[in-house]
Design a protein around this motif. Structure first.
Motif, mmCIF file in Angstrom:
data_model
loop_
_atom_site.group_PDB
_atom_site.id
_atom_site.type_symbol
_atom_site.label_atom_id
_atom_site.label_comp_id
_atom_site.label_asym_id
_atom_site.label_seq_id
_atom_site.Cartn_x
_atom_site.Cartn_y
_atom_site.Cartn_z
ATOM 1 N N LEU A 275 -3.189 46.171 26.671
ATOM 2 C CA LEU A 275 -2.883 46.551 25.296
ATOM 3 C C LEU A 275 -4.080 46.268 24.392
ATOM 4 O O LEU A 275 -4.398 47.050 23.493
ATOM 5 C CB LEU A 275 -1.646 45.797 24.795
ATOM 6 C CG LEU A 275 -0.330 46.209 25.454
ATOM 7 C CD1 LEU A 275 0.801 45.304 25.002
ATOM 8 C CD2 LEU A 275 0.003 47.656 25.121
ATOM 9 N N ARG A 276 -4.765 45.165 24.649
ATOM 10 C CA ARG A 276 -5.973 44.879 23.867
ATOM 11 C C ARG A 276 -7.031 45.952 24.112
ATOM 12 O O ARG A 276 -7.751 46.342 23.193
ATOM 13 C CB ARG A 276 -6.524 43.503 24.235
ATOM 14 C CG ARG A 276 -5.655 42.363 23.746
ATOM 15 C CD ARG A 276 -6.408 41.050 23.801
ATOM 16 N NE ARG A 276 -5.629 40.008 23.161
ATOM 17 C CZ ARG A 276 -4.866 39.145 23.837
ATOM 18 N NH1 ARG A 276 -4.803 39.204 25.153
ATOM 19 N NH2 ARG A 276 -4.182 38.236 23.190
ATOM 20 N N VAL B 271 -6.507 49.095 24.855
ATOM 21 C CA VAL B 271 -6.138 50.304 24.116
ATOM 22 C C VAL B 271 -6.579 50.172 22.676
ATOM 23 O O VAL B 271 -7.152 51.087 22.080
ATOM 24 C CB VAL B 271 -4.616 50.541 24.168
ATOM 25 C CG1 VAL B 271 -4.242 51.756 23.340
ATOM 26 C CG2 VAL B 271 -4.161 50.738 25.583
ATOM 27 N N ARG B 272 -6.314 49.009 22.106
ATOM 28 C CA ARG B 272 -6.678 48.801 20.706
ATOM 29 C C ARG B 272 -8.196 48.845 20.533
ATOM 30 O O ARG B 272 -8.699 49.410 19.570
ATOM 31 C CB ARG B 272 -6.132 47.462 20.227
ATOM 32 C CG ARG B 272 -6.705 47.037 18.907
ATOM 33 C CD ARG B 272 -5.685 46.344 18.046
ATOM 34 N NE ARG B 272 -6.345 45.511 17.056
ATOM 35 C CZ ARG B 272 -6.581 45.920 15.829
ATOM 36 N NH1 ARG B 272 -6.230 47.125 15.448
ATOM 37 N NH2 ARG B 272 -7.171 45.131 14.971
#
Lengths: 244, 218, 213
Positions: free
Chosen positions: A227-228, A230-231
């Motif tokens: 998720l990091r 993706v960000r």
């Protein structure tokens, strides 16, 4: 409050951050005693010798290898249907753990196979199926690695996972048909309780629980990392757009 | 849709290579295997059906990336996506064109190449039948793999990695049916299983491949 | 036959590039799309053509009425000019290609393989394809690249003929085509990529920002 709320990245990051230390702790508390019990405090089996103790790694890892693919199938379907980012990132995170479990299962199987059957590798249906599963994991991960846009990669790998699952199942039947069990696979199977006495079975259960908890801990860590990422990708694009 | 098939066939013929390349590769495999295994007739005739199947599969694999790649690069795929033909139809037609250009010639040539490996008498018949039923599945599964990797600059190797595990059931049943038939045993079960895989692939994979293409065109 | 675009937001690579775009393209109208390089003209046209989904808003037109023409013409080098055109005509269920051949002055070239044409001739062939789609709404992305003045004239004539017959065209271009046309500037609709700016809808990644803030 629905279960889907945990598919929201905000909720997921908050909750997983809190839960993670506990899961890691529990995994350590089950896996370490389980392995020690299994390796050092079970009697030597009369006709197998000490080599049988490898089942405390072999059986749980083999179970996880299959179940992780099943979990990836479910999370891929959720992504296709409901477009929850956490879901597909969890699938990607799980793949790396799944392939590791598959490799562990294959290697421990080979190590065990040598004293048991006198060979490291046989084209036995079960072994062959795991080799094929390994190839499916490789393809899935390679497709993730090859595509730059995270959303495109998520969509395409999910489609591959769904179609791949059907073909993996077909392969399982095909392999069974192709080589109709030249040796008895039953002694490998842990669900045949009558084949395994309680002294071996209880530590095995503990190890399986330990592997499951270990997987949950690892998949949470890796999903958080994904998720990091993706960000990060998203922020990079924004910066590029501001410059333009 | 017929126009698309005609165009694809015409392109394959004009570009050369289409028919020839797969066949030449198949011939090379059939020639190399005896060099590797040894000239002993008994061994060769025993492994011939399997080797012919593996050879046909690899020859098929060779041309998969051309199913969509060229049309993607020159914009045809964008235009086809907005054309009145449904994407699933485009995929099915392109897989059919691929089969006509590679699968069918391989099927026709395989009994002849079998002679190089001392394939015994009913074997010619069986290798022809099994390839005829099995190669459409290879083209369709390959088209799905090609649709997944069409957006990638050098997707060829990845395409092989994705498609090979998907080919395993078809290969197992196809080669098994050919081997059993050649040995004079009943080949009905593997033959039916393979026919089932072909039918299922042709019926369902166009949808998955079309979905993958739409994602790649976005 | 009218294309109404209502509060459309489009994204490239998951990032919004244009927000709340609204305009109407009616029959007989030519609309020139203006905006600097990289401002999202291509993304907008591809979204309108149905090649990618919008992140918000509506397009009223039926995709079956729209044809899209981009830098890549979809031409096959080994097919002749005639075969290329006949293929697209057949795909769209159109019989004759004569009007297209005449309209873009391809008469002497019909039996030449498309690979042998010059860049300008290829472009003309690519544009001639529009005439064999039989579709009323043309969405064109920089159609005049590598065309000489005479060919630009041919193209302008084709557009004039198309709109006179009740068609419409939305053209992203930087040059003056000499057409009676309206201009639509996408500048005001550009998304600035800043999350503090008022946004029509929470973009799909807003959750990520919150998750890490």
């Amino acid at each position: 409050m629905s279960l889907w709320e945990f598919a929201n990245p905000v909720k997921f990051m908050a909750l997983s951050g809190k839960v993670l230390p506990w899961v890691i702790g529990l995994a350590a508390l089950t896996l370490i005693p389980g392995l020690i019990w299994g390796f050092f405090f079970t009697p030597e089996a009369t006709n197998f010798g000490n080599s049988v103790k490898i089942i405390y790694i072999h059986v749980p890892s083999a179970m996880m290898a299959i179940n992780i693919w099943a979990m990836m199938l479910v999370t891929s379907l959720i992504w296709i249907v409901r477009r929850h980012h956490v879901s597909v990132r969890a699938a990607k995170a799980a793949a790396l753990i799944g392939v590791t479990m598959t490799v562990i299962a294959l290697i421990t199987g080979a190590i065990w196979g040598e004293p048991m059957w006198g060979t490291y590798w046989a084209w036995d249906p079960r072994l062959t199926s795991f080799l094929i599963l390994f190839l499916f994991y490789l393809g899935y991960m390679a497709l993730w690695a090859a595509i730059e846009n995270p959303d495109t990669a998520a969509d395409l790998t999910s489609v591959l996972c769904i179609v791949g699952s059907v073909f993996a199942l077909l392969s399982r039947y095909a392999v069974n048909f192709w080589n109709q069990g030249l040796h008895q696979g039953a002694s490998l199977s842990m669900d045949r309780e009558e084949h395994v006495a309680d002294v071996y079975y209880l530590p095995l259960l503990l190890c399986i629980a330990g592997f499951i908890l270990l997987f949950v801990a690892l998949v949470l860590i890796r999903t958080r990392t994904e998720l990091r990422l993706v960000r990060l990708h998203r922020l990079e694009i924004r910066e590029r757009m501001k410059d333009a | 849709m017929i126009a698309l098939l005609v165009r694809d066939m015409r392109l394959a013929v004009r570009a050369g290579g289409g028919f020839g390349l797969g066949l030449a590769f198949f011939l090379i495999v059939s020639t190399l295997v005896p060099f590797g295994v040894g000239p002993e007739a008994a061994i060769l005739s025993r492994i011939a059906p399997g080797i012919l199947w593996v050879g046909a599969l690899l020859a098929c694999l060779l041309s998969l990336d051309r199913i969509f790649q060229l049309d993607f690069e020159d914009g045809s795929l964008d235009l086809l996506a907005t054309a009145p033909i449904p994407m699933e139809g485009t995929v099915a037609i392109k897989a059919l064109a691929h089969w006509l250009v590679t699968g069918l010639p391989l099927t026709l040539a395989a009994p002849g190449f079998g002679a190089l490996m001392n394939l015994q008498s009913p074997g010619h018949y069986w290798i022809f039948i099994t390839l005829l039923i099995g190669t459409p599945a290879l083209s369709m599964i390959g088209a799905f793999g090609a649709a997944l990797t069409v957006g990638l600059k050098r997707g060829g190797l990845l395409l092989s990695l994705l498609v090979l595990p998907l080919y395993i059931p078809t290969l197992i049943f196809g080669a098994e049916a050919a081997t059993r038939g050649t040995a004079g045993l009943s080949a009905v079960t593997p033959l039916l299983m393979m026919a089932g895989i072909t039918a299922g692939s042709v019926a369902l994979l166009p949808f998955a491949a079309a979905a993958a293409l739409r994602i790649n065109l976005r | 036959m009218e294309m109404r675009v209502d509060n459309l937001s489009v994204a490239r690579g998951g990032v919004p590039v244009l927000e709340r775009v609204s305009f109407t393209l009616s029959a007989g109208q030519v609309l020139i799309l203006r905006g600097p390089n990289g401002s999202g003209k291509t993304t907008l046209l591809r979204t309108l053509a149905g090649l990618q989904p919008p992140i918000a808003g509506q397009v009223s037109a039926d995709p079956e009425h729209i044809t899209y023409g981009a830098h890549a013409d979809g031409l096959k080098a080994t097919l002749t000019v005639e075969e290329n055109l006949r293929f697209w005509a057949a795909v769209h269920g159109i019989e004759g290609i004569d009007a297209a051949v005449k309209g873009f002055n391809l008469n002497g070239l019909t039996h030449r393989p498309a690979g042998n044409l010059s860049a300008g001739q290829k472009r003309r062939l690519g544009l001639a394809r529009l005439l064999v789609t039989g579709r009323p709404i043309w969405l064109l992305d920089e159609p005049t690249v590598s065309l000489d003045t005479a060919s630009v004239g041919l193209f302008a004539d084709a557009v004039r003929g198309h709109v006179a017959g009740g068609g419409a065209a939305l053209i992203a271009t930087h040059i003056d085509l000499g057409l009676k046309a309206d201009t639509f500037d996408i500048g005001p609709f550009r998304a600035n990529g800043d999350k503090t700016a008022p946004s029509q809808q929470r973009d799909r990644y807003a959750d990520f920002d919150e998750a890490f803030s």
